[in-house]
Design a protein around this motif. Structure first.
Motif, PDB file in Angstrom:
ATOM      1  N   ARG A 367     -11.001 -11.936  11.982  1.00 16.19           N
ATOM      2  CA  ARG A 367     -11.040 -11.761  10.528  1.00 16.19           C
ATOM      3  C   ARG A 367     -12.342 -11.115  10.066  1.00 16.19           C
ATOM      4  O   ARG A 367     -12.381 -10.476   9.009  1.00 16.19           O
ATOM      5  CB  ARG A 367     -10.849 -13.112   9.840  1.00 16.19           C
ATOM      6  CG  ARG A 367      -9.406 -13.634   9.916  1.00 16.19           C
ATOM      7  CD  ARG A 367      -9.282 -15.004   9.302  1.00 16.19           C
ATOM      8  NE  ARG A 367      -7.890 -15.470   9.331  1.00 16.19           N
ATOM      9  CZ  ARG A 367      -7.501 -16.702   8.989  1.00 16.19           C
ATOM     10  NH1 ARG A 367      -8.407 -17.581   8.578  1.00 16.19           N
ATOM     11  NH2 ARG A 367      -6.226 -17.032   9.045  1.00 16.19           N
ATOM     12  N   THR A 368     -13.391 -11.264  10.834  1.00 23.92           N
ATOM     13  CA  THR A 368     -14.687 -10.693  10.452  1.00 23.92           C
ATOM     14  C   THR A 368     -15.022  -9.424  11.231  1.00 23.92           C
ATOM     15  O   THR A 368     -16.105  -8.848  11.031  1.00 23.92           O
ATOM     16  CB  THR A 368     -15.796 -11.731  10.686  1.00 23.92           C
ATOM     17  OG1 THR A 368     -15.750 -12.152  12.059  1.00 23.92           O
ATOM     18  CG2 THR A 368     -15.616 -12.935   9.773  1.00 23.92           C
ATOM     19  N   ASN A 369     -14.133  -8.995  12.115  1.00 25.61           N
ATOM     20  CA  ASN A 369     -14.332  -7.797  12.961  1.00 25.61           C
ATOM     21  C   ASN A 369     -15.460  -7.971  13.970  1.00 25.61           C
ATOM     22  O   ASN A 369     -15.853  -6.989  14.614  1.00 25.61           O
ATOM     23  CB  ASN A 369     -14.624  -6.549  12.099  1.00 25.61           C
ATOM     24  CG  ASN A 369     -13.437  -6.152  11.244  1.00 25.61           C
ATOM     25  OD1 ASN A 369     -12.288  -6.324  11.630  1.00 25.61           O
ATOM     26  ND2 ASN A 369     -13.716  -5.621  10.069  1.00 25.61           N
ATOM     27  N   ILE A 370     -15.959  -9.177  14.145  1.00 27.34           N
ATOM     28  CA  ILE A 370     -17.036  -9.396  15.112  1.00 27.34           C
ATOM     29  C   ILE A 370     -16.542  -9.187  16.534  1.00 27.34           C
ATOM     30  O   ILE A 370     -17.328  -8.830  17.429  1.00 27.34           O
ATOM     31  CB  ILE A 370     -17.628 -10.811  14.920  1.00 27.34           C
ATOM     32  CG1 ILE A 370     -18.316 -10.914  13.557  1.00 27.34           C
ATOM     33  CG2 ILE A 370     -18.604 -11.159  16.039  1.00 27.34           C
ATOM     34  CD1 ILE A 370     -18.853 -12.294  13.238  1.00 27.34           C
ATOM     35  N   ASP A 371     -15.239  -9.390  16.770  1.00 27.59           N
ATOM     36  CA  ASP A 371     -14.704  -9.221  18.125  1.00 27.59           C
ATOM     37  C   ASP A 371     -14.851  -7.789  18.637  1.00 27.59           C
ATOM     38  O   ASP A 371     -14.780  -7.536  19.842  1.00 27.59           O
ATOM     39  CB  ASP A 371     -13.237  -9.641  18.169  1.00 27.59           C
ATOM     40  CG  ASP A 371     -12.350  -8.793  17.280  1.00 27.59           C
ATOM     41  OD1 ASP A 371     -12.783  -8.455  16.163  1.00 27.59           O
ATOM     42  OD2 ASP A 371     -11.228  -8.465  17.698  1.00 27.59           O
ATOM     43  N   THR A 462     -16.572  -0.014   5.806  1.00 24.28           N
ATOM     44  CA  THR A 462     -16.269  -1.027   6.815  1.00 24.28           C
ATOM     45  C   THR A 462     -17.012  -2.322   6.522  1.00 24.28           C
ATOM     46  O   THR A 462     -16.493  -3.418   6.728  1.00 24.28           O
ATOM     47  CB  THR A 462     -16.658  -0.510   8.217  1.00 24.28           C
ATOM     48  OG1 THR A 462     -15.934   0.690   8.498  1.00 24.28           O
ATOM     49  CG2 THR A 462     -16.352  -1.542   9.282  1.00 24.28           C
ATOM     50  N   ILE A 463     -18.228  -2.195   6.016  1.00 26.62           N
ATOM     51  CA  ILE A 463     -19.047  -3.377   5.756  1.00 26.62           C
ATOM     52  C   ILE A 463     -18.711  -4.023   4.418  1.00 26.62           C
ATOM     53  O   ILE A 463     -18.619  -5.253   4.314  1.00 26.62           O
ATOM     54  CB  ILE A 463     -20.536  -2.996   5.791  1.00 26.62           C
ATOM     55  CG1 ILE A 463     -20.905  -2.435   7.171  1.00 26.62           C
ATOM     56  CG2 ILE A 463     -21.416  -4.202   5.461  1.00 26.62           C
ATOM     57  CD1 ILE A 463     -22.300  -1.859   7.235  1.00 26.62           C
ATOM     58  N   PHE A 464     -18.473  -3.190   3.394  1.00 25.72           N
ATOM     59  CA  PHE A 464     -18.394  -3.729   2.031  1.00 25.72           C
ATOM     60  C   PHE A 464     -16.998  -3.722   1.407  1.00 25.72           C
ATOM     61  O   PHE A 464     -16.774  -4.423   0.419  1.00 25.72           O
ATOM     62  CB  PHE A 464     -19.351  -2.949   1.114  1.00 25.72           C
ATOM     63  CG  PHE A 464     -20.789  -3.036   1.530  1.00 25.72           C
ATOM     64  CD1 PHE A 464     -21.489  -4.228   1.404  1.00 25.72           C
ATOM     65  CD2 PHE A 464     -21.450  -1.944   2.061  1.00 25.72           C
ATOM     66  CE1 PHE A 464     -22.815  -4.320   1.781  1.00 25.72           C
ATOM     67  CE2 PHE A 464     -22.778  -2.021   2.447  1.00 25.72           C
ATOM     68  CZ  PHE A 464     -23.459  -3.216   2.312  1.00 25.72           C
ATOM     69  N   SER A 465     -16.061  -2.933   1.919  1.00 27.50           N
ATOM     70  CA  SER A 465     -14.747  -2.839   1.286  1.00 27.50           C
ATOM     71  C   SER A 465     -13.839  -4.003   1.700  1.00 27.50           C
ATOM     72  O   SER A 465     -13.745  -4.348   2.888  1.00 27.50           O
ATOM     73  CB  SER A 465     -14.075  -1.510   1.660  1.00 27.50           C
ATOM     74  OG  SER A 465     -12.754  -1.467   1.142  1.00 27.50           O
ATOM     75  N   LYS A 466     -13.161  -4.595   0.721  1.00 28.63           N
ATOM     76  CA  LYS A 466     -12.247  -5.700   1.012  1.00 28.63           C
ATOM     77  C   LYS A 466     -11.036  -5.224   1.810  1.00 28.63           C
ATOM     78  O   LYS A 466     -10.464  -5.985   2.599  1.00 28.63           O
ATOM     79  CB  LYS A 466     -11.776  -6.339  -0.299  1.00 28.63           C
ATOM     80  CG  LYS A 466     -12.876  -7.069  -1.062  1.00 28.63           C
ATOM     81  CD  LYS A 466     -12.333  -7.718  -2.326  1.00 28.63           C
ATOM     82  CE  LYS A 466     -13.432  -8.468  -3.077  1.00 28.63           C
ATOM     83  NZ  LYS A 466     -12.921  -9.095  -4.327  1.00 28.63           N
ATOM     84  N   LYS A 467     -10.630  -3.962   1.607  1.00 31.78           N
ATOM     85  CA  LYS A 467      -9.462  -3.463   2.334  1.00 31.78           C
ATOM     86  C   LYS A 467      -9.663  -3.461   3.840  1.00 31.78           C
ATOM     87  O   LYS A 467      -8.695  -3.536   4.601  1.00 31.78           O
ATOM     88  CB  LYS A 467      -9.146  -2.026   1.863  1.00 31.78           C
ATOM     89  CG  LYS A 467      -8.472  -1.938   0.518  1.00 31.78           C
ATOM     90  CD  LYS A 467      -8.025  -0.512   0.235  1.00 31.78           C
ATOM     91  CE  LYS A 467      -7.264  -0.415  -1.081  1.00 31.78           C
ATOM     92  NZ  LYS A 467      -6.801   0.974  -1.340  1.00 31.78           N
ATOM     93  N   THR A 468     -10.917  -3.354   4.273  1.00 36.07           N
ATOM     94  CA  THR A 468     -11.198  -3.333   5.697  1.00 36.07           C
ATOM     95  C   THR A 468     -10.700  -4.594   6.386  1.00 36.07           C
ATOM     96  O   THR A 468     -10.321  -4.586   7.553  1.00 36.07           O
ATOM     97  CB  THR A 468     -12.718  -3.187   5.933  1.00 36.07           C
ATOM     98  OG1 THR A 468     -13.163  -1.996   5.273  1.00 36.07           O
ATOM     99  CG2 THR A 468     -13.046  -3.088   7.405  1.00 36.07           C
ATOM    100  N   TYR A 469     -10.692  -5.698   5.643  1.00 38.20           N
ATOM    101  CA  TYR A 469     -10.333  -6.985   6.228  1.00 38.20           C
ATOM    102  C   TYR A 469      -8.887  -7.371   5.956  1.00 38.20           C
ATOM    103  O   TYR A 469      -8.462  -8.474   6.327  1.00 38.20           O
ATOM    104  CB  TYR A 469     -11.301  -8.067   5.704  1.00 38.20           C
ATOM    105  CG  TYR A 469     -12.741  -7.720   5.963  1.00 38.20           C
ATOM    106  CD1 TYR A 469     -13.328  -7.989   7.181  1.00 38.20           C
ATOM    107  CD2 TYR A 469     -13.515  -7.084   4.989  1.00 38.20           C
ATOM    108  CE1 TYR A 469     -14.662  -7.646   7.434  1.00 38.20           C
ATOM    109  CE2 TYR A 469     -14.842  -6.747   5.241  1.00 38.20           C
ATOM    110  CZ  TYR A 469     -15.402  -7.032   6.463  1.00 38.20           C
ATOM    111  OH  TYR A 469     -16.714  -6.686   6.717  1.00 38.20           O
ATOM    112  N   ASP A 470      -8.122  -6.466   5.311  1.00 36.46           N
ATOM    113  CA  ASP A 470      -6.696  -6.735   5.128  1.00 36.46           C
ATOM    114  C   ASP A 470      -5.986  -6.729   6.475  1.00 36.46           C
ATOM    115  O   ASP A 470      -6.305  -5.918   7.351  1.00 36.46           O
ATOM    116  CB  ASP A 470      -6.062  -5.662   4.220  1.00 36.46           C
ATOM    117  CG  ASP A 470      -6.517  -5.785   2.778  1.00 36.46           C
ATOM    118  OD1 ASP A 470      -7.136  -6.815   2.454  1.00 36.46           O
ATOM    119  OD2 ASP A 470      -6.265  -4.855   1.992  1.00 36.46           O
ATOM    120  N   ASN A 471      -5.040  -7.608   6.628  1.00 37.62           N
ATOM    121  CA  ASN A 471      -4.229  -7.691   7.852  1.00 37.62           C
ATOM    122  C   ASN A 471      -5.078  -7.966   9.090  1.00 37.62           C
ATOM    123  O   ASN A 471      -4.694  -7.586  10.202  1.00 37.62           O
ATOM    124  CB  ASN A 471      -3.430  -6.404   8.069  1.00 37.62           C
ATOM    125  CG  ASN A 471      -2.536  -6.076   6.881  1.00 37.62           C
ATOM    126  OD1 ASN A 471      -1.864  -6.969   6.356  1.00 37.62           O
ATOM    127  ND2 ASN A 471      -2.520  -4.815   6.479  1.00 37.62           N
TER     128      ASN A 471
END
Length: 473
Positions: A367-371, A462-471
């Motif tokens: 969910r945080t793209n840390i992977d 990638t860092i600030f947009s909410k859409k980046t974390y959709d799905n």
């Protein structure tokens, strides 16, 4: 603004006077404004640096004249690169990017001239760095403001250009819709002529006479391959007047979007390319990748070690997950990720929402793209880029192969840790062909419109947009 109608074999917009071209005046105003901005900002940097560091201004060298030289060299480079044709076709293309490069080259040329004249030893390195650090953002900001002001003036009718004429050859369907798709803010189409194969000679004579009388700026020819004889005839006639003749083979439209003019021997040719095709562009992108990945790796080294410990404590299995995916030119690459699924999970299918294979810490990492952070090593190794189409597993690409046109064109650039599709919410499971097609379309848009500024925009989104974390699951 499209000023045309299509009705009958030959049509034109109603005009009562010859067109006026404001481009020379506008170019002069923009050039003088940028010259003043760069000269003043670089001189301000000199004054601030010397007063802050040394407490006085030096008398060993004429910094004021150096600032004027720098500004003049910048304007000369911009003129040579045709950057001031803001009312002409293509005037806005990479305007900020090209302006920044022009200023960098101006600094290089000024230093070279000082070296030749023997005065470079008196030029303070601290002053040089201060001038570059202040004049570069000043130049970019000045051009951005000017571009906005020009566009506002266009919309209010303060600036006009001679405009273009469009010739539509037989067989080209829906030219109105095609022109709307192609048109951006700066094109100004004044007349559209639909040609009739039985009356083409008479029509071309009328077009030639009308275009000469109204002093048009360009003629755009829309045609198919079976119209080549007529196109050659039209070009031969139109070349009798001082006008730009532009050819657009409609059947190759998708390829021409990513084309440039190249050379084969002494002949100019169309080169179809994707992504950063020039040596300088490839150098800039690779340099950005290495600098960003190295800096991020150093800054995030300790947090990544902590994530590795949490993964090991959460479930059995390796810390990193390695999967073969398609890279540049469809070459298989081994992509690294933090493991987010149980060690015995079947990885030959995409993750879905509430997937039971995902571990507790893995759900947070996804969910945080840390992977994705271990892919910084893929970037340094040269398998991936910071920004580009996200790499798909080999089996994933194979499942859509033949069902989506131009799917493999995504691999004309290195795959990225993030991409234009992801920051627009097109990530996660692609369980329908429509989802996959939308992702491919966004990836191809990125490839065809690449610039270093575009990469920076995607990184920030990638860092600030909410859409980046959709799905993200």
């Amino acid at each position: 603004m499209l000023l045309f109608k299509l009705s009958g074999p030959v049509t034109s917009a109603h005009e009562t006077a010859q067109s006026h071209d404001d481009r020379p005046l506008l170019a002069a105003m923009v050039a003088l404004t940028e010259l003043a901005a760069i000269a003043s900002s670089s001189y301000l940097a000199f004054v601030v640096y010397h007063l802050a560091v040394w407490g006085a201004l030096p008398e060993t060298i004429s910094y004021g004249w150096i600032c004027v030289q720098l500004a003049l060299m910048y304007v000369i480079i911009c003129l040579a690169d045709k950057q001031y044709d803001f009312l002409g076709a293509g005037g806005y293309r990479k305007a900020l990017h090209r302006g920044a490069l022009a200023l960098a080259f101006a600094f290089v040329f000024v230093l070279a001239l000082m070296f030749i004249s023997g005065t470079v030893s008196n030029y303070s390195r601290g002053t040089f760095l201060a001038q570059f650090a202040i004049s570069m953002p000043s130049a970019i900001m000045t051009r951005a403001i000017l571009l906005h002001a020009i566009e506002v003036g266009r919309k209010r009718g303060h600036w006009t250009s001679a405009g273009a004429v469009v010739l539509v050859f037989p067989g080209v369907e829906s030219p109105t819709e095609l022109l709307r798709q192609l048109s951006s803010n700066q094109e100004d189409i004044r007349q559209v002529y639909r040609l009739d194969s039985t009356r083409m000679g008479f029509q071309l004579q009328r077009i030639l006479s009308d275009t000469r009388a109204r002093q048009r700026d360009a003629v755009l020819l829309l045609f198919h391959s079976d119209n080549m004889d007529a196109v050659i005839r039209a070009v031969d006639m139109l070349s009798e007047i001082p006008i730009r003749i532009q050819l657009l083979p409609v059947g190759l439209l998708d390829f021409i979007r990513c084309s440039r003019i190249g050379y084969f021997g002494h002949a100019s040719v169309f080169e179809i390319a994707s992504g950063p095709d020039l040596v300088l562009d490839r150098f800039l992108k690779r340099s950005f990748d290495l600098l960003f990945a190295a800096a991020a790796g150093i800054i995030l080294f300790v947090p990544m070690l902590m994530v590795a410990v949490l993964i090991k404590l959460d479930s059995r299995g390796p810390i990193l997950f390695k999967q073969i995916r398609h890279g540049y030119n469809n070459r298989p690459i081994r992509v690294l990720k933090f493991r987010t699924m149980v060690g015995s999970a079947d990885t030959a299918r995409q993750a879905i929402r509430d997937d039971p294979r995902i571990t507790g810490i893995g759900r947070i990492l996804r969910r945080t793209n840390i992977d994705e952070l271990p892919q910084l090593f893929n970037v340094i190794r040269g398998d991936m880029s910071i920004v580009g189409p996200r790499p798909h597993a080999v089996w994933h690409n194979q499942s859509f192969e033949g069902r989506i046109a131009r799917l493999s064109r995504r691999h004309n650039v290195r795959p990225g840790m993030t991409g234009w599709a992801q920051v627009n919410g097109l990530r996660g499971e692609t369980d329908t062909i429509e989802k996959m097609r939308a992702r491919v379309e966004h990836d191809l848009y990125y490839i065809h419109n690449w610039s270093l500024a575009f990469d920076l925009k995607i990184v920030l989104m990638t860092i600030f947009s909410k859409k980046t974390y959709d799905n993200a699951y």
